[in-house]
Design an enzyme around this catalytic site. Sequence first.
Site, PDB file in Angstrom:
ATOM      1  CG  PHE A   1     126.768  89.807  75.162  1.00  0.00           C
ATOM      2  CD1 PHE A   1     128.093  89.397  75.181  1.00  0.00           C
ATOM      3  CD2 PHE A   1     126.081  89.884  76.365  1.00  0.00           C
ATOM      4  CE1 PHE A   1     128.714  89.068  76.374  1.00  0.00           C
ATOM      5  CE2 PHE A   1     126.688  89.553  77.562  1.00  0.00           C
ATOM      6  CZ  PHE A   1     128.012  89.137  77.570  1.00  0.00           C
TER       7      PHE A   1
ATOM      8  CB  ALA B   1     123.116  88.970  78.767  1.00  0.00           C
ATOM      9  CE  LYS B   2     123.435  94.067  74.676  1.00  0.00           C
ATOM     10  NZ  LYS B   2     124.625  93.643  75.423  1.00  0.00           N
ATOM     11  N   PRO B   3     118.341  90.553  74.426  1.00  0.00           N
ATOM     12  CG  PRO B   3     116.815  92.334  74.392  1.00  0.00           C
ATOM     13  CD  PRO B   3     118.289  92.030  74.459  1.00  0.00           C
TER      14      PRO B   3
END
Length: 377
Positions: free
Chosen positions: A189, A191-193
């Site tokens: 997604f 916003a994930k790392p």
Amino acid sequence: MTISFFNYVERYKSLPDRLPELIEAHCAKGQFILKDSVVSFEKAIAEYLQLHNSTQKAVHCAAVSSASMGMVIALKALGIGPGDEVITPAYSYVSTASAIVSVGATPIFVDVNKNDFMLNSETVLCKITSRTKAVIAVHLYRQVMDVAALKSKLPASISIVEDSATCLGGSVNGTPTGLIGDVGVYSFFPAKPLGGLGDAGMLVTHDKLLHRKCAMYRNHGQDGQVRFTHFVLGYNSRMDDINAAYLMQKLTKLEEQNQRRNAIVEQYDAVIDRLGWRRQQSDISLGDVKNVPYSYVLLTESPQALADHLRREGIESKRGFPDPLPDQPAFADWRKIDDDFPNSQTIAQQAIALPIYPELTDTQVESVVIALQSYKG
């Protein structure tokens, strides 16, 4: 808002010149879904995990459309369905429980630890019945769970699905998060790392047969060899090639960005500890741990007052999950009358998250620290 909770614009500035090239290349080849770039990305993730894996076991990866669907597919591949029970934390993102319901099994909610917000092995053991087929172990926010300890105490008949959605790059004693249990899932997604151009996820396992099942379930039950022959009733959960190609480029910067996240955590920890506030932290030493701080959560009896103060200082914050999962309307049918989740309820009531992403500048991080110090609540 001067400092946003997350900045998607800054996140995607790092590869602006490559995006048109990636799109044009895939259009020219006519490859869009589960083609060469997806296969290459699966190999790249496997190689990345192998590089950081002290066990030297082979790593098998299956790219999927999202981590949420990855959870469903993992449970299906393990043969879990109606009549089975799956233990899951009461405080977590919705997909850890909705995946269980989606395959027809029953979610058994367990309270989490009050300090690290994750499952307690002893509490899990108390919930095991003859119908228990799996436990969903969640690495949450900035901490990794002691999955190895849980695994050592469970009967061999009970599988562990590792929700590693937020911690690609994390490890415990030389084993990457996601590969400590039987099967793990990562999220891409935005916003994930390792954030992509929309939703995507990856299933990972050491088990070659389990990987084969996951790969079939994500592609309408096809084995990738014989088209339109469906060995199981699967799903349309395939990764897009353009997204995979973009993620391949971003993977080269993951270690650097995870280090930046940890550097920000150190600054936040220092001020939170000086102020004597509660923050998420482990009660025990897990040994050689490599965390991937996806979210920085602290606890306060007046989270809205702190959020209002930060907003006045030009800083956006976010509340955590507003209710434990068994208190959500969607799970009313699965909550038992005598269930009690005091730690999960306290965390839900008191949690507030600060901005933490690698694109934050030193000046912005300092502004957050100063704002925290000036709070008089």
